[in-house]
Design an enzyme around this catalytic site. Structure first.
Site, PDB file in Angstrom:
ATOM      1  N   MET A  62       0.881  -0.929   0.248  1.00 26.91           N
ATOM      2  CA  MET A  62       0.205   0.169  -0.075  1.00 26.91           C
ATOM      3  C   MET A  62       0.766   1.263  -0.213  1.00 26.91           C
ATOM      4  O   MET A  62       2.482   1.311   0.442  1.00 26.91           O
ATOM      5  CB  MET A  62      -1.378   0.087   1.659  1.00 26.91           C
ATOM      6  CG  MET A  62      -2.000  -1.056   0.981  1.00 26.91           C
ATOM      7  SD  MET A  62      -3.396  -0.898   1.822  1.00 26.91           S
ATOM      8  CE  MET A  62      -2.375   0.192   4.061  1.00 26.91           C
ATOM      9  N   CYS A  63       0.473   2.455  -0.126  1.00 31.40           N
ATOM     10  CA  CYS A  63       0.740   3.501  -0.211  1.00 31.40           C
ATOM     11  C   CYS A  63      -0.523   4.718  -0.087  1.00 31.40           C
ATOM     12  O   CYS A  63      -1.494   4.020  -0.511  1.00 31.40           O
ATOM     13  CB  CYS A  63       1.780   3.942  -1.878  1.00 31.40           C
ATOM     14  SG  CYS A  63       3.113   3.707  -1.532  1.00 31.40           S
ATOM     15  N   GLY A  64      -0.221   5.598   0.401  1.00 27.22           N
ATOM     16  CA  GLY A  64      -1.518   6.747   0.439  1.00 27.22           C
ATOM     17  C   GLY A  64      -1.083   8.062  -0.387  1.00 27.22           C
ATOM     18  O   GLY A  64       0.148   8.687  -0.653  1.00 27.22           O
TER      19      GLY A  64
END
Lengths: 230, 298
Positions: free
Chosen positions: B1-3
C-alpha cells in the site's frame, strides 16, 4: 425492540463501537442503533450476529457490515471497498455509492446498493443476493458461484468472467461479457426472481426489462485439446 | 500500500489555508504507509527568468547560508534562500543546467529535487506527521499540493525513493501501485539520454510522461500513451504549475476518491483522509473511473 442507542465515532473508536454491537446489544432490548460521524472509518458493524437495525449516518470506509448475520445495516452515505463482504444473512443497504467488491463472497442475505457499485461487485459470491440501483464496474460477479446479482443500470467490461452458478440480471447496457458468460432468454421464473428481489430491495424497476446472464459452463472441465489457448 | 493526497484550492481563502487543510489529509494516510512521505506545494509562479530550486541534504544541521554565499560567488548569479532543516529552496534567475552543474561541482551531498517557477518540494524518510512538523506544512499556502505516504514494496527506503517524483520543470507525480515493466521503460528512455536517480518504478513512469510532454504531447496524450507503455497497477496523481491531474489504470485496483466543493478539489486514497475537510458533508464525492483522465485547473 424500539429503543434506540446512539454511538458517536467522534467519541468512540470503531473497536469500542463494534464491541458494544457484538457483546452488549444482543439481548439488550435495544432494536435500533445509530452510528454517528463514521467519517470513512473501516469495519464499522462488521461481524454482527443479532436482529437489530443499524443506521450509519454518513460516508463509511472499507469492510462495512462484513460477515453480517441477521442484522439490517443501512449506510446513509457512500462506502469504500468490500461492503457486506461475506454476508451470511440479513440485509446491508447503502443509500449512496459503493466502491469495489461490494458483497464479495457473500453466502446469504441481501446487499442493496442504491447508487452505483464500482468494479468487482459480487466477486466470488456464494449464495447472497445483490441488487444495485445504478451501474456496476468492470469484472462484476467474477467467479460468482451462487446467488443473484441484479443491476438496474449498466454493467462495465468483463461482466461475469469465469462465472459458475450465480445468475446475473442487467437492465441496461452490458459493456462486455467475461470469459464463459453468456446471455440467455428470460423465463417467467427469472422475472419472478427479479421482481421478488427488486421488491425486497425497495427499488422500483420493471422486471420485464432485464436480461439474463449465466455461465456457458465451458470452463468447467479441462480441455486437453485447447493447447492452453483460451 | 501507499497513500496519496491532493488538494487544489479554488478560492483565495482556501489557498491561504492550503497547508493546514492538506496536512491532516497526508497524516491520515500514514496508516497506508509511513516509511517515507512527501508533499509538493505549488505556489504562484515566479516571473521569468526566476525559478525555485528545491534542495535536499541528509544532514539536518546543514549550513544553507554558506551554500547560498558560495552559490553567489561561484556563479555570479543572484539568489535568495528559504531553508527548513534539511530542505531549502533557492530562488534564482540562473538556468537549471547551470545550477545543476554548479551544485554537482560544489556539493556532492546536496540533491536537486525540484525545479520550476511554482513547485516547492519536501520529501524524506519518516512518518508524515514527523515530516509535517519538521517542514512546517500547516503554515504553508499555495494553489495546490500533492502528497504521498509510502510503504516500500519494490525498491529501497531512502529520501530519493520517497514521492513525489519530479522530472523537468513544475511537474511532479505520486503513485499508489506498482509498475511491472519499469526497467524496459527505463532502458528506452536512457537510450534517449534521459538519466535516472533511483531504481524506483515510479521514477520510470514520471520520466516517461515528462519525456512525452517534451516531445510535444499534452499531458493527456502522454497519459493515453502510458496506458499501452506502462504495465502494472497505478493510481497516478500529478501536478503541473496550474493543474492537478488524476488517472487510474484499467484494473483500478488501487483506490482513489475525489471530493469537490466550490472551495476545493480534494483527492485521497481513502475517504477518511477527506472527512475533516470543511464542507465535506455537502461535497460531490465520487470514485474516479478506470483509464479516465481527471484534470482540474487552478
Amino acid at each position: 425492540m424500539d429503543r434506540v442507542k446512539q454511538l458517536d465515532l467522534s467519541q468512540l473508536s470503531v473497536r469500542e463501537a463494534n464491541q458494544y454491537l457484538h457483546q452488549e446489544l444482543p439481548g439488550s432490548g435495544i432494536g435500533c442503533v445509530e452510528i454517528l460521524n463514521p467519517d470513512g472509518s473501516h469495519s464499522i458493524a462488521a461481524g454482527l450476529d443479532c436482529d437489530a437495525q443499524i443506521d450509519i449516518r454518513g460516508h463509511a470506509g472499507y469492510f462495512i457490515a462484513g460477515m453480517n448475520q441477521r442484522a439490517s445495516v443501512t449506510v446513509h452515505g457512500n462506502v469504500g471497498w468490500s461492503v457486506g463482504e461475506n454476508i451470511m444473512s440479513g440485509t446491508v443497504r447503502v443509500k449512496g455509492h459503493a466502491s469495489e467488491s461490494a458483497g464479495a463472497s457473500g453466502r446469504g442475505g441481501l446487499v442493496v446498493i442504491e447508487g452505483d457499485a464500482s468494479s468487482r461487485c459480487g466477486i466470488s459470491m456464494k449464495g447472497c443476493d445483490i441488487v444495485v440501483g445504478g451501474s456496476v464496474g468492470h469484472f462484476s460477479a467474477f467467479m460468482a458461484q451462487a446467488g443473484t446479482l441484479v443491476v438496474c443500470g449498466d454493467a462495465g467490461p468483463n461482466l461475469g468472467d469465469s462465472l459458475y452458478e450465480a445468475t446475473i440480471y442487467v437492465r441496461g447496457r452490458v459493456h462486455s461479457l467475461g470469459a464463459d458468460a453468456q446471455e440467455e432468454p428470460m423465463q417467467p421464473a427469472d422475472r419472478d426472481r427479479v421482481s421478488r428481489l427488486l421488491a425486497a430491495a425497495e427499488i422500483g424497476c420493471d422486471a420485464g426489462e432485464f436480461h439474463r446472464i449465466a455461465s456457458a459452463r465451458t470452463l468447467y472441465h479441462w480441455n486437453a485439446d485447447a493447447r492452453q489457448e483460451y | 500500500m501507499c497513500g496519496i493526497v491532493g488538494l487544489l484550492a479554488k478560492t483565495n481563502a482556501t489557498r491561504s489555508q492550503l497547508g493546514s487543510l492538506v496536512t491532516p489529509m497526508l497524516v491520515c494516510m500514514g496508516t497506508r504507509g509511513s516509511d517515507s512521505a512527501g508533499l509538493a506545494f505549488f505556489l504562484d509562479p515566479l516571473d521569468a527568468p526566476q525559478r525555485r530550486f528545491g534542495l535536499f541534504c541528509r544532514n539536518r544541521g546543514f549550513d544553507w547560508q554558506t551554500l547560498l554565499d558560495e552559490f553567489r560567488q561561484g556563479t555570479g548569479g543572484d539568489g535568495a534562500i528559504q531553508a527548513v532543516t534539511n530542505h531549502a529552496t533557492v530562488i534564482s534567475s540562473i538556468t537549471p543546467a547551470d545550477f545543476k552543474a554548479w551544485l554537482q561541482r560544489t556539493y556532492s551531498d546536496v540533491h536537486l529535487i525540484s525545479v520550476g517557477r511554482a513547485i516547492e518540494m519536501y520529501k524524506d524518510e519518516g512518518p508524515p506527521g514527523e515530516l509535517a512538523e519538521r517542514f512546517r506544512f500547516t503554515g504553508r499556502s499555495g494553489t495546490h499540493a500533492v502528497g504521498h505516504t509510502r510503504m516500500a514494496t519494490e525498491s529501497a527506503v531512502s529520501p530519493a525513493h520517497a514521492h513525489p517524483y519530479t522530472a523537468g520543470e513544475d511537474f511532479c507525480l505520486v503513485h499508489n501501485g506498482s509498475l511491472s515493466n519499469p526497467y524496459s521503460v527505463r532502458r528506452k528512455l536512457e537510450r534517449r539520454g534521459i538519466t535516472f536517480e533511483t531504481d524506483n518504478d515510479t521514477e520510470a513512469g514520471c520520466r516517461f510522461l515528462e519525456w512525452r510532454m517534451r516531445e510535444g504531447d499534452t499531458l493527456e496524450q502522454a497519459i493515453e500513451t502510458s496506458f499501452s507503455e506502462l504495465d502494472g497497477f497505478f493510481t497516478f496523481l500529478m501536478a503541473t504549475a496550474d493543474r492537478m491531474v488524476l488517472v487510474r489504470d484499467a484494473f483500478a485496483c488501487k483506490p482513489a476518491v475525489v471530493a469537490e466543493t466550490d472551495a476545493y478539489v480534494a483527492v485521497a486514497s481513502e475517504f477518511r483522509s477527506l472527512a475533516p475537510l470543511p464542507g465535506i458533508k455537502s461535497a460531490r464525492v465520487f470514485e474516479p473511473a478506470p483509464q479516465q483522465i481527471y484534470s482540474w485547473t487552478v
